[in-house]
Design a protein around this motif. Structure first.
Motif, PDB file in Angstrom:
ATOM      1  N   SER A 261      19.878 -16.619 -26.826  1.00 46.81           N
ATOM      2  CA  SER A 261      19.905 -15.175 -26.555  1.00 46.81           C
ATOM      3  C   SER A 261      19.846 -14.896 -25.052  1.00 46.81           C
ATOM      4  CB  SER A 261      18.746 -14.507 -27.293  1.00 46.81           C
ATOM      5  OG  SER A 261      18.708 -13.126 -26.985  1.00 46.81           O
ATOM      6  N   ASN A 262      18.971 -15.607 -24.373  1.00 46.51           N
ATOM      7  CA  ASN A 262      18.860 -15.421 -22.910  1.00 46.51           C
ATOM      8  C   ASN A 262      20.156 -15.799 -22.205  1.00 46.51           C
ATOM      9  OD1 ASN A 262      16.224 -14.510 -23.099  1.00 46.51           O
ATOM     10  ND2 ASN A 262      15.319 -16.543 -22.785  1.00 46.51           N
ATOM     11  N   ARG A 263      20.813 -16.848 -22.685  1.00 48.58           N
ATOM     12  CA  ARG A 263      22.071 -17.263 -22.055  1.00 48.58           C
ATOM     13  C   ARG A 263      23.140 -16.192 -22.219  1.00 48.58           C
ATOM     14  NH1 ARG A 263      22.859 -21.313 -24.945  1.00 48.58           N
ATOM     15  NH2 ARG A 263      21.465 -22.724 -23.812  1.00 48.58           N
ATOM     16  N   LEU A 264      23.193 -15.586 -23.394  1.00 48.67           N
ATOM     17  CA  LEU A 264      24.182 -14.526 -23.611  1.00 48.67           C
ATOM     18  C   LEU A 264      23.888 -13.323 -22.731  1.00 48.67           C
ATOM     19  CD1 LEU A 264      24.505 -14.695 -27.518  1.00 48.67           C
ATOM     20  CD2 LEU A 264      26.130 -15.546 -25.810  1.00 48.67           C
ATOM     21  N   ILE A 265      22.584 -12.981 -22.612  1.00 45.98           N
ATOM     22  CA  ILE A 265      22.209 -11.856 -21.731  1.00 45.98           C
ATOM     23  C   ILE A 265      22.603 -12.157 -20.287  1.00 45.98           C
ATOM     24  CG2 ILE A 265      20.253 -10.585 -20.791  1.00 45.98           C
ATOM     25  CD1 ILE A 265      18.882 -10.949 -23.516  1.00 45.98           C
ATOM     26  N   GLN A 266      22.378 -13.382 -19.842  1.00 50.47           N
ATOM     27  CA  GLN A 266      22.723 -13.765 -18.465  1.00 50.47           C
ATOM     28  C   GLN A 266      24.229 -13.703 -18.224  1.00 50.47           C
ATOM     29  OE1 GLN A 266      21.246 -17.592 -17.425  1.00 50.47           O
ATOM     30  NE2 GLN A 266      21.810 -17.406 -15.253  1.00 50.47           N
ATOM     31  N   ILE A 267      24.994 -14.172 -19.194  1.00 52.28           N
ATOM     32  CA  ILE A 267      26.456 -14.108 -19.074  1.00 52.28           C
ATOM     33  C   ILE A 267      26.916 -12.655 -18.994  1.00 52.28           C
ATOM     34  CG2 ILE A 267      28.620 -14.577 -20.283  1.00 52.28           C
ATOM     35  CD1 ILE A 267      27.314 -17.119 -21.400  1.00 52.28           C
ATOM     36  N   SER A 268      26.319 -11.806 -19.831  1.00 50.72           N
ATOM     37  CA  SER A 268      26.685 -10.391 -19.820  1.00 50.72           C
ATOM     38  C   SER A 268      26.370  -9.759 -18.474  1.00 50.72           C
ATOM     39  CB  SER A 268      25.946  -9.663 -20.957  1.00 50.72           C
ATOM     40  OG  SER A 268      26.228  -8.279 -20.924  1.00 50.72           O
ATOM     41  N   ASN A 269      25.189 -10.069 -17.940  1.00 53.02           N
ATOM     42  CA  ASN A 269      24.824  -9.527 -16.626  1.00 53.02           C
ATOM     43  C   ASN A 269      25.779 -10.012 -15.537  1.00 53.02           C
ATOM     44  OD1 ASN A 269      22.661  -8.120 -17.681  1.00 53.02           O
ATOM     45  ND2 ASN A 269      21.173  -9.761 -17.289  1.00 53.02           N
ATOM     46  N   THR A 270      26.117 -11.298 -15.615  1.00 52.31           N
ATOM     47  CA  THR A 270      27.050 -11.853 -14.610  1.00 52.31           C
ATOM     48  C   THR A 270      28.408 -11.164 -14.697  1.00 52.31           C
ATOM     49  OG1 THR A 270      25.936 -13.997 -14.761  1.00 52.31           O
ATOM     50  CG2 THR A 270      28.141 -13.962 -13.784  1.00 52.31           C
ATOM     51  N   ASN A 271      28.897 -10.968 -15.910  1.00 50.70           N
ATOM     52  CA  ASN A 271      30.194 -10.311 -16.076  1.00 50.70           C
ATOM     53  C   ASN A 271      30.147  -8.874 -15.600  1.00 50.70           C
ATOM     54  OD1 ASN A 271      31.309 -12.618 -17.165  1.00 50.70           O
ATOM     55  ND2 ASN A 271      30.854 -12.049 -19.292  1.00 50.70           N
ATOM     56  N   ASN A 272      29.039  -8.204 -15.900  1.00 56.80           N
ATOM     57  CA  ASN A 272      28.913  -6.823 -15.435  1.00 56.80           C
ATOM     58  C   ASN A 272      28.872  -6.748 -13.915  1.00 56.80           C
ATOM     59  OD1 ASN A 272      28.878  -5.825 -18.058  1.00 56.80           O
ATOM     60  ND2 ASN A 272      26.632  -5.929 -18.238  1.00 56.80           N
ATOM     61  N   GLY A 273      28.176  -7.696 -13.292  1.00 54.28           N
ATOM     62  CA  GLY A 273      28.124  -7.716 -11.827  1.00 54.28           C
ATOM     63  C   GLY A 273      29.495  -7.956 -11.216  1.00 54.28           C
ATOM     64  N   LYS A 274      30.240  -8.919 -11.773  1.00 53.74           N
ATOM     65  CA  LYS A 274      31.582  -9.193 -11.271  1.00 53.74           C
ATOM     66  C   LYS A 274      32.507  -7.999 -11.476  1.00 53.74           C
ATOM     67  CE  LYS A 274      31.482 -14.228 -11.778  1.00 53.74           C
ATOM     68  NZ  LYS A 274      32.106 -15.407 -12.417  1.00 53.74           N
ATOM     69  N   LEU A 275      32.367  -7.354 -12.628  1.00 54.44           N
ATOM     70  CA  LEU A 275      33.197  -6.176 -12.879  1.00 54.44           C
ATOM     71  C   LEU A 275      32.868  -5.071 -11.897  1.00 54.44           C
ATOM     72  CD1 LEU A 275      35.271  -4.703 -14.616  1.00 54.44           C
ATOM     73  CD2 LEU A 275      33.418  -4.062 -16.192  1.00 54.44           C
ATOM     74  N   LEU A 276      31.582  -4.903 -11.602  1.00 52.25           N
ATOM     75  CA  LEU A 276      31.180  -3.890 -10.631  1.00 52.25           C
ATOM     76  C   LEU A 276      31.732  -4.222  -9.241  1.00 52.25           C
ATOM     77  CD1 LEU A 276      29.533  -1.356 -10.007  1.00 52.25           C
ATOM     78  CD2 LEU A 276      27.536  -2.839  -9.643  1.00 52.25           C
ATOM     79  N   ASP A 277      31.694  -5.508  -8.872  1.00 49.84           N
ATOM     80  CA  ASP A 277      32.239  -5.904  -7.573  1.00 49.84           C
ATOM     81  C   ASP A 277      33.732  -5.612  -7.496  1.00 49.84           C
ATOM     82  OD1 ASP A 277      29.764  -6.790  -6.823  1.00 49.84           O
ATOM     83  OD2 ASP A 277      30.143  -8.905  -7.345  1.00 49.84           O
ATOM     84  N   GLU A 278      34.467  -5.882  -8.568  1.00 49.88           N
ATOM     85  CA  GLU A 278      35.905  -5.619  -8.571  1.00 49.88           C
ATOM     86  C   GLU A 278      36.171  -4.131  -8.432  1.00 49.88           C
ATOM     87  OE1 GLU A 278      38.273  -7.847  -8.556  1.00 49.88           O
ATOM     88  OE2 GLU A 278      36.868  -9.519  -8.641  1.00 49.88           O
ATOM     89  N   ILE A 279      35.386  -3.319  -9.173  1.00 47.39           N
ATOM     90  CA  ILE A 279      35.586  -1.865  -9.102  1.00 47.39           C
ATOM     91  C   ILE A 279      35.256  -1.350  -7.707  1.00 47.39           C
ATOM     92  CG2 ILE A 279      34.748   0.339  -9.989  1.00 47.39           C
ATOM     93  CD1 ILE A 279      34.312  -1.049 -12.696  1.00 47.39           C
ATOM     94  N   GLN A 280      34.151  -1.850  -7.124  1.00 43.83           N
ATOM     95  CA  GLN A 280      33.789  -1.427  -5.773  1.00 43.83           C
ATOM     96  C   GLN A 280      34.855  -1.868  -4.767  1.00 43.83           C
ATOM     97  OE1 GLN A 280      29.906  -3.078  -5.148  1.00 43.83           O
ATOM     98  NE2 GLN A 280      28.835  -1.344  -6.090  1.00 43.83           N
ATOM     99  N   PHE A 281      35.413  -3.065  -4.955  1.00 43.29           N
ATOM    100  CA  PHE A 281      36.475  -3.539  -4.056  1.00 43.29           C
ATOM    101  C   PHE A 281      37.683  -2.615  -4.109  1.00 43.29           C
ATOM    102  CE2 PHE A 281      40.450  -5.955  -3.729  1.00 43.29           C
ATOM    103  CZ  PHE A 281      40.345  -6.438  -2.433  1.00 43.29           C
ATOM    104  N   LEU A 282      38.119  -2.274  -5.316  1.00 41.31           N
ATOM    105  CA  LEU A 282      39.288  -1.403  -5.453  1.00 41.31           C
ATOM    106  C   LEU A 282      38.992  -0.008  -4.920  1.00 41.31           C
ATOM    107  CD1 LEU A 282      40.520  -2.478  -9.009  1.00 41.31           C
ATOM    108  CD2 LEU A 282      41.490  -3.114  -6.809  1.00 41.31           C
ATOM    109  N   VAL A 283      37.777   0.498  -5.190  1.00 42.34           N
ATOM    110  CA  VAL A 283      37.422   1.846  -4.714  1.00 42.34           C
ATOM    111  C   VAL A 283      37.334   1.860  -3.191  1.00 42.34           C
ATOM    112  CG1 VAL A 283      35.599   3.586  -4.703  1.00 42.34           C
ATOM    113  CG2 VAL A 283      36.280   2.506  -6.859  1.00 42.34           C
ATOM    114  N   ASN A 284      36.749   0.818  -2.607  1.00 41.75           N
ATOM    115  CA  ASN A 284      36.551   0.786  -1.155  1.00 41.75           C
ATOM    116  C   ASN A 284      37.860   0.599  -0.398  1.00 41.75           C
ATOM    117  OD1 ASN A 284      33.791   1.130  -1.455  1.00 41.75           O
ATOM    118  ND2 ASN A 284      33.358  -1.083  -1.448  1.00 41.75           N
ATOM    119  N   TYR A 285      38.740  -0.236  -0.928  1.00 41.84           N
ATOM    120  CA  TYR A 285      39.933  -0.609  -0.179  1.00 41.84           C
ATOM    121  C   TYR A 285      41.204   0.077  -0.656  1.00 41.84           C
ATOM    122  CZ  TYR A 285      37.092  -4.277   1.909  1.00 41.84           C
ATOM    123  OH  TYR A 285      36.124  -4.950   2.584  1.00 41.84           O
TER     124      TYR A 285
END
Length: 915
Positions: A261-285
């Motif tokens: 369960s913890n591994r799935l939560i960690q993967i979800s958090n990692t994916n959400n962070g990467k998705l946020l970085d991609e969105i911020q990259f597109l919004v910023n640039y």
């Protein structure tokens, strides 16, 4: 052999920490038999060293001693002599060959086998075994059967365990054995009885041991019970451990579920962070602000604030469009929409910017044109002024209009032009062509007007020379045609051709052409030279170059900054070589692209295409007015070319002025060739004396003029070459005129002209003409001497002929004392000749000679006194020569001249003073 082996081990090898493995009893082959032992040994310490040791009995025979040892690694070959037959002989090859004979073949084979095993185990470099039976080396046990048991055990195996079977008794064991043997006296004498006794004692001990074991049965039973009880406790502990293990198994399953369960939560958090970085990259640039969008769509391109806003917006748009997208971004619908929006904004702003800059070009150029037309019209409106005077007043200062306001206004758009160059190359190229077209028309009109006034001012320098120049005055039509021929293929000047023609025609009535030559310059003194005309021409030409230089540099600097052409990337353009027009090329031809530096040069060639033509026309006019103007033009043009090359060797100005300099240098060479040709065509009057030739004095004036012009000039070498050509032509033509002269003696022409040349070169101190200066002095001295000698024969002509005959007789072999006996040269003839030249006659002859010399020499060079003094010296020399001949050829005759040296000096002095 076993006892010997033990003795050797104990006495010789044990003290040296060595172990004896094999032994053979040998003697040297072919000599008296002296037995010794060869021993194969190894050290007990690591690393193991293997040796072959020679042991010999001492002379007393009670102990053995070590005689020689060899390292086994030094052994190169073992030769058993015969592999098929039994033979006790064998050889060992160390540094030298040792030949041995064993006591038996079995000992020899055992020793060779041991050497082979040691070689295989311890040595990297294998020893070569020659004439050794393969069965001996491979089937070792068979060979060992014939060896005593002790030796066989020593070398039976090839491994270390076999070599270690033998164990030496330690000191305690030896002590126990000795004490036991001392108890039994017959232990040594009767070994069998001693062995039986030991056997009986061993049986007694075994029985005692069994009884002791039987007595301890109770303790054994107790021990067994304890062991059973311990086993029961072990089973109990194992049961508890099994229950604990089952409990832990359930806990493990729960922990595995929590971990998953913890591994799935960690993967979800990692994916959400990467998705946020991609969105911020597109919004910023990839997000352009509304202000930038508005500036690109509606920004004011005429005000400074609006231009700055458009610059910032265009830079932001470029950043958004040039951002490097990650893989997969281009498939997003939002990204595609933004890219489409950016493309529309780019195209819209590029159209707005292109239209605005086109309008700016047209507006600025039109304003400049209207301003010039207005100024010209105001001058034309003045009463009593024709077009020529109007143009002259408008450009009285001979200056070109400055375009710095236009450049300053356009440089505000430099960054926008750079953006246009990087994003819309076609529009950028179109704007550059538009600018070049408008500026070409503007500069062409300004430059033509500028050069027209320069030509008018230059033509005004041709003043009345009052007989200074050799060419005849031109007619009005001839001057008009010549002036028109200097202005393009049509033969007319644009705008004010008629005014220039009027000025030239009106001036031709009172002026003469100034096509200068050395002959013309030779007919006037330095004070008569119209230096003001040439100085004025020099100032006009310098003013023209000084105005063109900053104009071209400023325009080239503006083009580089405005069109951003400082760097050297390649541009997709081509050039039409016929007119320098820049135009786009198809993509297939982009591989032939040109550098931006070449682009700047092509634009400059197009804008200022009339400069080189106008400069060549101005140079031709200056050369027509006065060929010596080419000296001024060569110096000025060379200096400006040198200055332009120091600023930028590849600039348009440097290239153009360099091309024009070639024309100026060609005119300079033509001027020098023309002077030489005029020297060759000079004609001298047959009825008047020659004097100083006009081209000789002309060269003097030319040299003075050239030295003043070329002082500290860059092209001094060209003048030095011209000097050499001119002075050689002067030398050759002086000699030519002297040979053709009928009125004046050849020696006088040569003497006077070369004296003048020598004086000129000495005063000017021209380093490249030092050899010619010395040559002129030599020629002057030679012809002065020749003239003096030839002239002095006339006052004493008969006396001179008489003594020439005397010298001829002496030269033919007649002795000097016998000359007086010659009928034609006796003493009476001598006295008769001497009487014909009394003092008065001599003085009269000298006076006639002085008058004749005075007629020959010219007044300009003032050489009469020099020649007269040289004649006096020569006359005295001849007098002394005649006296010496009289003393030698007519000794004791008492014959002397009718006059003395003192009388001669008085004659020469009085004649010189009387004239």
């Amino acid at each position: 052999m076993t006892a010997i082996k033990h003795a050797l081990q104990r006495d010789i090898f044990t003290p040296n920490d060595e172990r004896l493995l094999s032994i053979v009893n040998v003697c040297k082959a072919g000599k008296k038999k002296k037995n010794c032992f060869l021993c194969a040994t190894v050290t007990t310490e690591r690393p193991v060293q293997v040796k072959v040791v020679k042991v010999k009995k001492s002379d007393k025979g009670d102990f053995y001693k070590r005689q020689m040892a060899w390292e086994l690694r030094d052994l190169t070959e073992v030769d058993a002599k015969d592999a098929n037959k039994e033979n006790p002989e064998f050889d060992l090859h160390f540094e030298k060959v040792y030949r041995w004979v064993a006591s038996s073949t079995a000992e020899k084979n055992s020793f060779i086998s041991c050497i082979w095993k040691l070689n295989q185990r311890y040595l990297r470099k294998k020893v070569e075994f020659v004439n050794v039976s393969p069965q001996l080396l491979e089937e070792l046990p068979k060979a060992e059967e014939s060896v005593p048991s002790g030796e066989s055990q020593s070398v039976a195996g090839g491994d270390e365990d076999a070599l270690d079977d033998y164990q030496e008794l330690n000191a305690r064991e030896e002590l126990d054995i000795e004490s036991m043997m001392e108890v039994c006296e017959y232990a040594i004498s009767n070994a069998e009885a001693f062995a039986e006794k030991l056997s009986r004692e061993l049986q007694v001990l075994d029985g005692a041991n069994i009884q002791s074991i039987m007595a301890s049965e109770k303790q054994v039973n107790i021990l067994m019970q304890l062991l059973d009880r311990a086993l029961g406790e072990v089973d109990n502990i194992e049961g508890k451990l099994l229950s604990y293990e089952e409990m832990l198994q359930s806990v493990k399953e729960q922990m595995d579920q929590i971990s998953q369960s913890n591994r799935l939560i960690q993967i979800s958090n990692t994916n959400n962070g990467k998705l946020l970085d991609e969105i911020q990259f597109l919004v910023n640039y990839m997000d352009l602000s509304k202000g930038h969008i508005k500036a690109l769509q509606e920004g004011d391109l005429s005000s400074p604030k609006g231009i700055e806003a458009c610059i910032n917006a265009s830079e932001a748009l470029s950043q958004c469009m040039n951002v490097t997208l990650k893989p997969g971004h281009e498939k997003l619908m939002a990204v595609k929409q933004q890219q489409h929006l950016f493309s529309e904004l780019r195209d819209t702003f590029a159209r707005r910017l292109t239209n605005h800059l086109n309008n700016v070009f047209v507006h600025q150029v039109t304003l400049l044109h209207m301003f010039q037309v207005k100024n010209t019209s105001s001058c034309l409106s003045l009463p009593g002024h024709d077009q020529s005077s109007t143009l002259s007043q408008h450009t009285a200062e001979l200056t070109l209009p400055k375009h710095s306001p236009l450049h300053r206004d356009l440089l505000r758009y430099a960054k926008l032009m750079e953006w246009l160059k990087n994003t819309q190359r076609e529009k950028y190229e179109g704007l550059s062509r538009t600018y070049v077209d408008y500026m070409t028309r503007l500069y062409e009109r300004e430059i033509k007007d500028f050069f027209e006034v320069a030509k008018i001012k230059m033509a005004g320098t041709s003043k009345d020379g009052k007989g200074k120049f050799a060419t005849l005055p031109r007619k009005e039509s001839a001057l008009k045609q010549e002036t028109e021929s200097l202005h393009g293929s049509s033969g007319k000047l644009t705008g004010s051709t008629s005014s220039l023609n009027k000025l030239a025609v009106s001036s031709s009535n009172s002026r003469r052409s100034q096509s200068s030559s050395l002959l013309d310059m030779g007919n006037m003194s330095a004070s008569d030279l119209d230096v003001a005309d040439r100085t004025r021409f020099d100032k006009i030409f310098e003013q023209v170059l000084s105005e063109l230089e900053p104009l071209c540099l400023a325009e080239q600097d503006f083009i580089s900054k405005f069109f951003k052409l400082q760097q050297n990337p390649t541009l997709a353009e081509n050039v039409d070589d016929s007119d320098g027009t820049v135009h786009s090329r198809p993509p297939s031809e982009h591989r032939h692209s040109i550098s931006e530096k070449d682009m700047v040069r092509m634009m400059m060639n197009k804008i200022f295409q009339s400069i080189e033509t106008e400069l060549n026309s101005l140079i031709a006019l200056g050369d027509k007015i006065d060929s010596f103007n080419s000296l001024y033009m060569l110096v000025k043009m060379s200096h400006h070319v040198w200055t332009a090359e120091n600023v930028d060797p590849a600039s348009y100005l440097s290239t153009t002025l360099g091309n024009v300099l070639v024309t100026v240098k060609r005119n300079f060479d033509k001027c020098i060739s023309g002077q030489i040709r005029q020297m060759e065509e000079v004609k001298i009057s047959k009825k008047s004396k020659v004097g100083i030739l006009p081209f000789v004095t002309g060269f003097e004036e030319f040299a003075k003029l050239a030295e003043a012009i070329f002082r500290n000039a860059e092209r001094r070498g060209d003048l030095d070459k011209a000097y050499i050509k001119l002075i050689r032509a002067v030398f050759n033509n002086v000699e030519k005129v002297a040979n053709e002269s009928q009125k004046t003696p050849r020696d006088v022409v040569m003497m006077e002209n070369f004296h003048h040349i020598f004086s000129t070169l000495s005063s000017l101190k021209i380093s490249c003409l030092e050899a010619e200066r010395k040559e002129a002095k030599q020629k002057y001295t030679e012809h002065l001497q020749s003239y003096v000698i030839n002239s002095l024969g006339q006052p004493l002509e008969k006396l001179n002929h008489f003594f020439e005959g005397v010298e001829a007789r002496v030269a033919q072999g007649v002795h000097e004392e016998e000359v007086s006996y010659q009928l034609a040269f006796n003493k009476q003839e001598l006295r008769k000749v001497i009487k014909e030249y009394p003092g008065k006659e001599v003085k009269k002859g000298l006076d006639n000679l002085y008058k004749k010399v005075d007629k020959h020499l010219c007044e300009e060079e003032n050489l009469l006194q020099v020649v007269w003094h040289s004649m006096q010296d020569e006359f005295i020399r001849q007098y002394k020569h005649f006296e010496g001949l009289i003393n030698r050829c007519y000794p004791g005759s008492g014959i002397t001249m009718e006059f003395t040296i003192k009388d001669m000096l008085e004659y020469f002095s009085s004649i010189a003073q009387s004239h």
